[in-house]
Write an enzyme that holds these catalytic residues in place. Structure first.
Site, PDB file in Angstrom:
ATOM      1  N   ASP A  75       0.612   5.162   1.941  1.00 29.44           N
ATOM      2  CA  ASP A  75      -0.157   5.721   3.060  1.00 29.44           C
ATOM      3  C   ASP A  75      -1.098   6.831   2.598  1.00 29.44           C
ATOM      4  O   ASP A  75      -0.713   7.715   1.830  1.00 29.44           O
ATOM      5  CB  ASP A  75       0.794   6.286   4.120  1.00 29.44           C
ATOM      6  N   HIS A 107       4.728   0.296   0.040  1.00 27.72           N
ATOM      7  CA  HIS A 107       5.525  -0.367   1.079  1.00 27.72           C
ATOM      8  C   HIS A 107       4.729  -1.505   1.702  1.00 27.72           C
ATOM      9  O   HIS A 107       3.496  -1.597   1.527  1.00 27.72           O
ATOM     10  CB  HIS A 107       6.032   0.622   2.127  1.00 27.72           C
ATOM     11  N   HIS A 133       0.845  -1.194   0.000  1.00 29.43           N
ATOM     12  CA  HIS A 133       0.000   0.000   0.000  1.00 29.43           C
ATOM     13  C   HIS A 133       0.881   1.245   0.000  1.00 29.43           C
ATOM     14  O   HIS A 133       2.099   1.163   0.197  1.00 29.43           O
ATOM     15  CB  HIS A 133      -0.910   0.017   1.243  1.00 29.43           C
ATOM     16  N   ARG A 175       5.594   6.831  13.547  1.00 30.17           N
ATOM     17  CA  ARG A 175       5.416   7.362  12.191  1.00 30.17           C
ATOM     18  C   ARG A 175       4.853   8.774  12.203  1.00 30.17           C
ATOM     19  O   ARG A 175       3.946   9.095  12.967  1.00 30.17           O
ATOM     20  CB  ARG A 175       4.478   6.456  11.387  1.00 30.17           C
TER      21      ARG A 175
HETATM   22  C1  SIN Z   1       3.222   1.339   7.502  1.00 30.38           C
HETATM   23  O1  SIN Z   1       2.531   0.643   6.786  1.00 30.38           O
HETATM   24  O2  SIN Z   1       3.200   2.566   7.403  1.00 30.38           O
HETATM   25  C2  SIN Z   1       4.136   0.694   8.508  1.00 30.38           C
HETATM   26  C3  SIN Z   1       5.327   0.051   7.894  1.00 30.38           C
HETATM   27  C4  SIN Z   1       6.127  -0.729   8.880  1.00 30.38           C
HETATM   28  O3  SIN Z   1       5.741  -0.822  10.046  1.00 30.38           O
HETATM   29  O4  SIN Z   1       7.154  -1.270   8.491  1.00 30.38           O
END
Ligand code: SIN
Length: 287
Positions: free
Chosen positions: A101, A249, A99, A264
């Site tokens: 974000d 990602h 996906h 994040r």
């Molecule tokens: C996310 O999907 O933003 C998290 C990625 C992660 O935890 O590696």
């Protein structure tokens, strides 16, 4: 610190770079911020090692890259800082599927910045894949067709899945959907890129979900090819900064029984239609 001090080392042929010799918790001058912006836009994702980022310093760092000048608005989260956690007893993780974000936002976030806080003893990598290279490799016929299309992005499925996880039980996120061009021009580089992802893209505008599914599945599979990927092995102090407008990602879920905690923040983007980011536009903000 002057821009001459910062090092940039490519990781794979098509995506990813490591930036060295910069302390991102410090008050960086505008030239360094411009150089980091350029490196993220060129390589899709960058990694910093050996950083020590408090939540406040991470938010301050993120806000330096805003394309609007203001903070990012995320209807999935009440806070500007999101803690992404998988506890020892949990089997599902957050982000365990390809996906980008917040593409369901009318103004999608440009970038995400993720700092490792607690890591499992092995595993828990994050994989990234470039949508720009995936677009480049499509046939001219399919590229031209996609450039006329818009895709709908919707967070309903992800919110429903996340609400099963204990840490999101009281999160009360908003259901949001938005349509964006299926191919965009990057606001900083002008490079064309696919703009669809398995996490949030449900269908093409004017097409049904069923009609859209075969073409979307084809595009998702194309984007997820190993040639377009780079995989980050986190270490304590690692920070990743990726570009949601050209990179997917995937949080690899291979560490059951251990805890992983990540911090994040999101960088505000711009409304793609209004900012000349449609494939038909011939200018980019940076051009
Ligand atoms: C996310 O999907 O933003 C998290 C990625 C992660 O935890 O590696």
């Amino acid at each position: 610190m002057s821009t001459n001090d910062m090092t940039v080392t490519r990781i794979n042929g098509l995506i990813g770079a490591e930036i060295g010799n910069v302390d991102i918790a410090s008050d960086l001058d505008d030239r360094v911020i411009a150089q980091i912006t350029d490196t993220v836009a060129r390589h899709g994702v960058v990694f910093f090692r050996d950083q020590d980022l408090s939540p406040e310093r991470q938010l301050a760092f993120s806000n330096r890259f805003s394309l609007t000048g203001g903070p990012n608005e995320n209807p999935m989260s009440l806070s500007q800082i999101t803690m992404i956690e998988k506890e020892e007893q949990q089997l599902k993780n957050v982000g365990g599927g390809w996906h980008a974000d917040q593409t369901f936002n009318p103004v999608p976030s440009w970038g995400s910045i993720l700092a490792a806080k607690v890591l499992p003893s092995a595993g828990g990598d994050t994989a990234f894949a470039t949508l720009a290279a995936a677009y480049d490799d499509l046939s001219p016929g399919l590229q031209a067709q996609l450039e006329t299309m818009r895709a709908v992005h919707d967070n309903t499925r992800v919110i429903t899945a996340m609400s099963q996880l204990p840490q999101y039980a009281n999160a009360n996120p908003k259901f949001v959907r938005a349509a964006h061009p299926a191919v965009i021009r990057h606001p900083l580089t002008g490079r064309k890129s696919l703009f669809v992802n398995r996490g949030y893209t449900t269908h093409f505008e004017g097409w049904t979900v069923e009609e859209s599914a075969p073409l979307l599945q084809y595009l998702f599979q194309r984007c997820e090819r190993p040639e377009y990927q780079v995989r980050l092995k986190w270490r304590p102090g690692t920070v990743a900064f990726w570009d949601n407008l050209q990179v997917l990602h995937y949080a690899v879920n291979d560490y059951h029984g251990e805890r992983r905690l990540m911090q994040r923040t999101s960088v505000a983007g711009i409304a793609l239609d209004e900012a000349g980011c449609t494939a038909a536009a011939n200018t980019a903000l940076a051009a």
